[in-house]
Structures are given as structure tokens and as C-alpha cells.
Design an enzyme around this catalytic site. Structure first.
Site: not given
Ligand code: COS
Length: 385
Positions: A165, A342, A369
Site C-alpha cells: 500500500i 547500454q 495498478e
Molecule cells: N469501471 C467500472 N466498473 C467496472 C470496471 C471499470 N473499469 N471493471 C469492472 N467493473 C464492474 C463490472 O461492470 C461489474 O459490475 P456489474 O456487476 O454492475 O456489471 C463489477 O465491476 C464486477 O466486475 P467483473 O470482474 O465481473 O468485471 P468484468 O467481467 O467486466 O471484468 C476483469 C473482468 C478480469 C477484466 C476484471 O475483474 C478486472 O478488471 N480485473 C483486474 C483487477 C485489477 O486491476 N487488478 C490489479 C489491481 S492493481 S491495485
């Protein structure tokens, strides 16, 4: 001196050009003297936050209603600030970026009471925020986190551990993502947790290759009133991802700043360094590298300012554009900086030289991120919807 021709691109407006000039001059005068300072990053980062606040540059971290420069967070301004600060020092960029990222969930989803309570202090640098999503067993798979919040009358009781964090230990408050039900990514909720809440503690500070305030924190029965919830119950993942949609382009911009600095250093070095009877810059091998570096920089800038402009002027949801910008620019900057090392030869790996610092600074950008691999999943998910 870095190429500034991108400032004339149609993605930007005159106030962006003005900001770039102002911040560039300020950074040269105020931040450059601390360029090599990696002694006490917590103290220095706090100092940078204060300095940025006093100089007025944190007005890009909050919306206009609470003292900010623009009605809502202007991603192009955030990108210009990060790119400009990163050209000089990663820590100043970090200090700036975290004021916006750490409080972004409040700007986007807070009630007017919460915005009025926290954002004016973020603007002046009096309060330092943090974005607390990652856990020991949930990094890329953020929707799978296990810290909990259990309802208790008008409050929620929070328990769990967060790690990696940024600002852990120096933050005044944390936008904390916790589980309120078993429904996977749809079972998360976000709360503002003040650092002085009983039961909250810093477990340890983490020391990384490019040091900045970072650590592991723990909540043991932390009581938080319901009024400190950001968004609704179950909307935590959406709150986190909407925040990242804004700030991912700015991670690309910081990487772009590092890459621009690496190219500047490489150009200066290869003109002045003589080998086999002529400047290093006279060899076509060198020229080829410099040309590749400049092209990668422009390609990154195009993706970054396209994403930022789209968020500012066209659409609220820029998940695909922001992920592309972050992925491309961080990967490209790593290659650009490696070329610079390099070209510097042995001098490039000497501790304390600018390219050595850049080499350490860039590495984490491909991870935090959302790793490059996560960005690919995010982009593909959008394509296949
Ligand atoms: N902006 C707004 N809402 C979002 C979003 C975004 N960028 N990404 C996901 N959501 C919402 C989805 O729309 C869903 O909402 P609803 O139930 O109202 O439809 C909810 O969040 C749950 O998301 P879900 O996981 O089901 O999303 P997706 O199927 O759209 O996406 C992935 C799947 C794998 C792409 C998603 O889980 C994701 O982005 N994971 C990455 C996590 C990440 O960034 N990890 C690193 C963190 S670094 S600090």
C-alpha cells in the site's frame, strides 16, 4: 531538453500548455535539488506533498467544487503533471500522483459531506491519502480479496491485512476495499478509514528498488460509521476500477517522463563521448537506438493523451484506452531506459547516475495498478464483450 512538440497536439488545450511550462520551471527550481535524495523517503515524500500543495499544483487532484482547477479530475492535466515531475524525480511524481489516486474514490463516489471533509485538505497537502486494495493473497485478482466489513448498528467493523500500500504509515486516511458479502467482485465495498482509528496499525514498511513510502497495514476490529462508505454496498470493485480507469493513463505518463529523461541523457552522452576517433552519436548503431527510443516515446504519448482526452472530452468509461496506454507506455519506457543504460556503458550501472535511477524507477510501473498481463486481460475482456 526534452522534445515538447507533443504539447501542440490537438488532444491538448492552451491551459495544458501553460501548466506544462509552469510546472517545468517550478520543478527545475524546487524539486531538482532533491533529485538524488533517497535517504528518508517518507519525510521527503511528505515534504513534496506540502511543496506541491503550497505551489497550487494539487488543485489537479480534486474537483473544482472543493478548490480544484477543473469541474472533475482532468486526466490530461494529471498526465502532464506526472510526466513533468517524473522527468526529474520519481518520488516527486509519486507524491503528486498519490494525492489524486488516494482520494480519487472520494472525488468519484463520496457524499458531499465526505468530499467536504477530506478533499480540501488533500488540495493543500495537509492530508495524505492512500488507496488500499491489494492483499497478501489478492493482487492481480483484486476481486478475490478477503478483508471484511461486518455491519454493526450504524457502523461496520473492519478486519484484515493489506500490503504493497503506497503511503502506508504516512497516510492520514485510507480508501479501504473490503468484503461485505461472498459474491466475488460484486461483494466488495469501499470505506474511508482514518489512520487514527483504534485497531489500525502499520505492520511493516517495505523497501523496494526505487524506494517510496510503501507498507503492510492491518485492521483489527476497526469501527467505521456507515456514513464513511464510498458508493453503495457491493459497489467496491466498481469504485476501485473506475478510479484506476483514470489513474492508469497517468502511470503511463509518469513512465513517459522517465523515458523522455532517458532519451535526453542518451543524446547528451552520445554526443560528448568519443570512441574510435568520433562521437558515439556518429555511429549508425547508436543512431538506430536513438531513433527507436524517440519513436517509442511518441507512440506512448499518443496512446496516453488519446486515453486522457477521451476520458476528459468523450466518455466516462475508458477502460480499454487507459489499459492500452498504461501497458504500452510502461513496457516501452523499460526498453527506452535499457537502451540508455547500454549507451552509457559502465557509467550506466554506476549507482546514483540518472539512468541507473531510471532503470530502478521504471520496473515497478509495469506491475502496480495492474500488471501488463492484467492490462491484456482487461483489454481483451472489453473486446470480447
Ligand atoms: N469501471 C467500472 N466498473 C467496472 C470496471 C471499470 N473499469 N471493471 C469492472 N467493473 C464492474 C463490472 O461492470 C461489474 O459490475 P456489474 O456487476 O454492475 O456489471 C463489477 O465491476 C464486477 O466486475 P467483473 O470482474 O465481473 O468485471 P468484468 O467481467 O467486466 O471484468 C476483469 C473482468 C478480469 C477484466 C476484471 O475483474 C478486472 O478488471 N480485473 C483486474 C483487477 C485489477 O486491476 N487488478 C490489479 C489491481 S492493481 S491495485
Amino acid at each position: 531538453m526534452s522534445d515538447k512538440s507533443y504539447l501542440d497536439w490537438p488532444f491538448l488545450e492552451d491551459h495544458h500548455r501553460e501548466l506544462a511550462g509552469l510546472l517545468d520551471a517550478w520543478t527545475e527550481k524546487e524539486i531538482k535539488p532533491f533529485e538524488d535524495d533517497e535517504e528518508d523517503v517518507n519525510a521527503l515524500s511528505k515534504k513534496f506533498v506540502r511543496m506541491l500543495g503550497e505551489a497550487g499544483f494539487l488543485q489537479y487532484s480534486v474537483p473544482a467544487e472543493y478548490g480544484g482547477a477543473h469541474k472533475s479530475l482532468d486526466v490530461r492535466s494529471l498526465c502532464i503533471c506526472r510526466e513533468t515531475l517524473a522527468r526529474t524525480t520519481g518520488l516527486a511524481d509519486f507524491a503528486f500522483a498519490m494525492q489524486g489516486l488516494g482520494s480519487g474514490a472520494i472525488s468519484l463516489f463520496g457524499t458531499s459531506e465526505l468530499k467536504a471533509e477530506y478533499l480540501p485538505k488533500v488540495l493543500t497537502g495537509e492530508a495524505i491519502p492512500a488507496f488500499a486494495l491489494t492483499e497478501p493473497d489478492a493482487g492481480s485478482d483484486a476481486g478475490n480479496l478477503s478483508s471484511t466489513a461486518v455491519e454493526d448498528g450504524d457502523d461496520y467493523i473492519l478486519n484484515g491485512t493489506k500490503t504493497f500500500i503506497s503511503n502506508a504509515g504516512i497516510a492520514d486516511f485510507y480508501c479501504m476495499f473490503v468484503r461485505t458479502s461472498d459474491e466475488g467482485a460484486r461483494g466488495l465495498t469501499c470505506f474511508v478509514l482514518d489512520a487514527d482509528t483504534p485497531g489500525f496499525e502499520l505492520v511493516e514498511s517495505l523497501n523496494v528498488i526505487a524506494p517510496h513510502p510503501l507498507g503492510t497495514i492491518r485492521m483489527t476490529n476497526c469501527r467505521v460509521p456507515k456514513s464513511k462508505m464510498l458508493g453503495k454496498v457491493g459497489e467496491g470493485f466498481k469504485v476501485a476500477m473506475s478510479n484506476l480507469d483514470i489513474f492508469r493513463s497517468t502511470v503511463g505518463a509518469a513512465s513517459l517522463g522517465f523515458a523522455r529523461r532517458a532519451l535526453d541523457e542518451a543524446i547528451a552522452r552520445t554526443k560528448e563521448r568519443h570512441v574510435f576517433g568520433q562521437p558515439l552519436s556518429g555511429f549508425q548503431f547508436t543512431q538506430g537506438k536513438l531513433a527507436d527510443m524517440a519513436t517509442e516515446i511518441d507512440a506512448s504519448a499518443l496512446l496516453i493523451y488519446r486515453a486522457a482526452w477521451t476520458r476528459d472530452c468523450v466518455a466516462d468509461r475508458v477502460t480499454r484506452e487507459a489499459a492500452m496506454a498504461k501497458m504500452y507506455a510502461t513496457e516501452a519506457a523499460q526498453v527506452v531506459i535499457d537502451h540508455a543504460v547500454q549507451l552509457f556503458g559502465g557509467m550506466g550501472v554506476l549507482v546514483g547516475t540518472p539512468v541507473e535511477r531510471l532503470y530502478r524507477e521504471i520496473r515497478a510501473m509495469r506491475i502496480y495498478e495492474g500488471t501488463t498481463d492484467v492490462q491484456k486481460i482487461v483489454i481483451a475482456t472489453q473486446l470480447l464483450k
